[in-house]
Design a protein around this motif. Structure first.
Motif, PDB file in Angstrom:
ATOM      1  N   SER B  29       0.808  -1.442  -0.019  1.00  0.00           N
ATOM      2  CA  SER B  29      -0.193   0.120  -0.027  1.00  0.00           C
ATOM      3  C   SER B  29       0.917   1.272  -0.034  1.00  0.00           C
ATOM      4  O   SER B  29       0.430   2.434  -0.632  1.00  0.00           O
ATOM      5  N   TRP B  46      -6.218   7.084   1.365  1.00  0.00           N
ATOM      6  CA  TRP B  46      -6.540   6.066   2.314  1.00  0.00           C
ATOM      7  C   TRP B  46      -5.165   5.476   2.787  1.00  0.00           C
ATOM      8  O   TRP B  46      -5.111   4.851   3.821  1.00  0.00           O
ATOM      9  N   GLU B  49      -4.113   6.277   6.519  1.00  0.00           N
ATOM     10  CA  GLU B  49      -4.558   5.761   7.664  1.00  0.00           C
ATOM     11  C   GLU B  49      -4.581   4.233   7.639  1.00  0.00           C
ATOM     12  O   GLU B  49      -4.461   3.576   8.808  1.00  0.00           O
ATOM     13  N   ALA B  50      -4.655   3.706   6.543  1.00  0.00           N
ATOM     14  CA  ALA B  50      -4.392   2.273   6.332  1.00  0.00           C
ATOM     15  C   ALA B  50      -3.083   1.852   6.932  1.00  0.00           C
ATOM     16  O   ALA B  50      -2.993   0.794   7.778  1.00  0.00           O
ATOM     17  N   TYR B 121     -12.261   6.511  11.285  1.00  0.00           N
ATOM     18  CA  TYR B 121     -11.346   7.221  10.450  1.00  0.00           C
ATOM     19  C   TYR B 121     -11.884   7.661   9.252  1.00  0.00           C
ATOM     20  O   TYR B 121     -13.154   7.518   8.822  1.00  0.00           O
ATOM     21  N   THR B 123     -10.693   8.055   5.929  1.00  0.00           N
ATOM     22  CA  THR B 123     -10.534   7.710   4.555  1.00  0.00           C
ATOM     23  C   THR B 123     -10.601   6.079   4.437  1.00  0.00           C
ATOM     24  O   THR B 123     -10.432   5.623   3.340  1.00  0.00           O
ATOM     25  N   ILE B 124     -10.850   5.535   5.819  1.00  0.00           N
ATOM     26  CA  ILE B 124     -11.033   4.055   5.636  1.00  0.00           C
ATOM     27  C   ILE B 124     -12.169   3.573   6.475  1.00  0.00           C
ATOM     28  O   ILE B 124     -12.455   4.159   7.523  1.00  0.00           O
ATOM     29  N   ILE B 126     -13.100   1.951   8.786  1.00  0.00           N
ATOM     30  CA  ILE B 126     -12.886   1.152   9.983  1.00  0.00           C
ATOM     31  C   ILE B 126     -12.744   2.015  11.294  1.00  0.00           C
ATOM     32  O   ILE B 126     -12.420   3.397  11.179  1.00  0.00           O
TER      33      ILE B 126
END
Lengths: 427, 173
Positions: B29, B46, B49-50, B121, B123-124, B126
């Motif tokens: 990623s 994303w 944050e991921a 979050y 942008t994700i 989760i």
């Protein structure tokens, strides 16, 4: 302050008696908080876990993984072949190749232990086969591995940059000239020792130079991509680290085809665990350093030092001596994570440049990897060369001369460190 | 006892898969993020944050694995210079300190997870609590590995003394 004293005593006791350093840092903080009733334990744990929320620290697993790919995937071996072909004819032969290979490897990996453990194995074996004695082979390998975290990239500099909020890119570039100076100083020593002891050297062979250069060309591009990328402001250190992983993966798996799926999986898993061990210490140190700052311990110690002297150069000498002593007994990153909170107030009080001080401290702590009694690189190289640790202690002594000389040179001639960062930052 | 050994092994295997897969995800990623930013001129929001969430899981699950493999850094000169009986006692005290810390940390971290579970979050898809959940779940595996170390220390020390010094590292913390 009395709570601060309890904290320091508890931490020291736990660490000396063998409690893992990360737990010594975190658990001593928890006990102090519980006893003093000043803060909440949950706030401490929150700070500890929250420390993982750092994009800068992401560089650490990437640099560790890249070094593993290089060592397993044939990149390191090719580098050493190239270095041998270029400088193996100088008196000192493979001793110089050892130093040059470390310089190139330093431009790809941020860890001295990865240098001593991966490259070192190849270097020591080749030097012994060429007729060098095991002690010298092991000593030059351990000493030259210290260059690893001085020339960018550098895992300790990532940690220092994160703790002091200094640009990691500027720190990286600050290490470039000191790393080259260190390599030159070490090569001079190797030359004189080789002449005195009549060590072998290789014949200069154009064909081998061409073959080895061709064979190692793609590997040699790695430091150019990484250092060039950071220097030119193209990559952040974390991005440079992940590019190093990608490039070393392509070379090891697709080009050289020296790393199969099983090796790949093992290296990835081990890189994750190695990173976790380092980052756990950094998380523990985050809790500890927050507490020492909140309890005023750092200010008390820095005020005490300021009351002793206002001479900046004397303070730098004191810092160097303290770090050299700590480095003799403790692992480099642990020393850094514990001591940096105490240094931050000193930087303001004495007008010390955080980039200059960072490079000085990293070099100092790398010297700790090769100073008895506790020197990680010494243990690794002694085991590879199959010599006793006592023999290793003796063999490393001459190499401490260039290491300590360069340490004091960069301490008192800060321009060697600051020239490139200043040109980068436009100051 | 056999059942506990088996559970401990299973926890280790699950941890291996988690850290291995997340390490691959983290690398791919972040590389993809670099590619999109430099080559396509279109940063991926994303990725940050991921990466951070995966990173916290790699650290705290990896910490548990390092307990199993005796890989945590510590000073060994006091432990190594004791007679076998004193060494046994000191190693057990160290194991108990580690166990206590992981237990306290697990309890407090579960409370933090509870407090942050409602946040998300940007942008994700989760919850923020997932970042903090890595610590208590990693701590469960760490506690299992530490208990196993406490139970098997005597046996490992006598094995090591039979085989000489080669397994010295095996019985240190």
């Amino acid at each position: 302050m009395s709570s601060g004293l309890i904290l320091l005593i508890l931490f020291a006791l736990m660490m000396v008696f063998g409690v893992p350093i990360a737990i010594s840092l975190a658990f001593s903080s928890i006990i102090t908080v519980a006893l003093s009733g000043q803060f909440q334990v949950m706030a401490l744990i929150h700070r500890m876990i929250g420390n993982a929320n750092s994009y800068t620290l992401l560089a650490i697993p990437f640099f560790i993984l890249a070094a593993k790919f290089m060592n397993t995937g044939g990149i390191t071996r090719r580098l050493f072949r190239g270095a041998t072909a270029w400088v193996g004819f100088i008196p000192g032969g493979l001793g110089h190749a050892n130093v040059v290979a470390s310089v190139i490897f330093s431009g790809m990996s941020g860890s001295a232990v990865a240098d001593a453990g991966g490259l070192g194995q190849i270097e020591i074996q080749a030097m012994k086969e060429d007729g060098f004695d095991s002690e010298f082979s092991a000593a030059v390998t351990a000493a030259s591995a210290t260059i690893g975290p001085i020339i960018p990239p550098s895992v300790p500099m990532v940690v220092y940059g994160m703790m002091t909020e200094v640009s990691v890119g500027a720190l990286f570039m600050g290490g470039f000239l000191p790393g080259i100076t260190l390599a030159i100083a070490m090569s001079i020593l190797v030359y004189f020792m080789a002449v005195k002891r009549n060590y072998p050297r290789r014949k200069f062979d154009w064909k081998e130079v061409l073959d080895a250069s061709k064979d190692s060309f793609l590997s040699m591009l790695t430091p150019i991509i990484i250092i060039g990328g950071i220097w030119g402001g193209i990559f952040s250190p974390t991005e440079a680290a992940v590019v190093a992983v990608g490039y070393s993966f392509i070379l090891s798996v697709l080009v050289y085809k020296e790393m199969g799926a099983k090796h790949l999986w093992e290296e990835i898993k081990q890189a994750a665990i190695d990173s976790a061990v380092i980052l756990f210490i950094i998380c523990g140190a985050a809790a500890f350093s927050w507490l020492v700052a909140m309890m005023g311990v750092t200010d008390v110690l820095s005020n005490w030092l300021v009351s002793l002297t206002n001479n900046k150069y004397l303070v730098l000498l004191i810092i160097n001596i303290i770090f050299l002593i700590l480095g003799m007994f403790m692992e480099a990153l642990s020393v850094m994570t514990i001591t940096v909170p105490f240094l931050i107030p000193l930087m303001g009080a004495y007008g010390l440049d955080p980039i200059h001080l960072g490079v000085v401290i990293v070099l100092n702590l790398m010297i700790g990897l090769v100073t008895p009694p506790v020197g990680t690189s010494l243990f690794i190289c002694a085991r590879q060369a199959k010599i006793s640790i006592e023999a290793m202690y003796k063999a490393i002594l001459p190499f401490l001369i260039p290491l300590i000389a360069v340490l004091f040179l960069i301490t008192y001639v800060p321009q060697i460190v600051m020239l490139i960062p200043n040109s980068m930052l436009g100051t | 006892m056999e059942l506990f050994k088996k559970i401990d092994e299973i926890l280790y295997k699950i941890s291996s898969v988690i850290v291995g897969v997340l390490m691959i995800f983290l690398t791919v990623s972040t590389l993809t993020g670099v590619f999109f930013r430099f080559v396509l001129g279109h940063p991926l929001a994303w990725v940050y944050e991921a990466s951070i969430v995966s990173f916290s899981w790699i650290i705290f699950v990896g910490v548990a694995m390092a307990f199993k493999n005796h890989e945590h850094m510590s000073l060994e000169f006091v432990v190594e210079n004791l007679n076998p009986k004193a060494k046994y006692i000191l190693l057990q005290i160290i194991n108990i300190i580690c166990l206590l810390f992981m237990a306290i940390g697990m309890y407090q971290a579960f409370k933090i997870v509870g407090r942050t579970w409602s946040q998300k979050y940007n942008t994700i898809p989760i919850r923020s609590g997932v970042f903090y959940l890595s610590f208590p779940l990693g701590a469960i595996a760490a506690i299992s590995h530490l208990l196993m170390r406490i139970i098997t220390l005597k046996e490992r020390m006598s094995n090591a003394s039979r085989k000489g010094n080669t397994e010295k590292m095996e019985v240190t913390t």
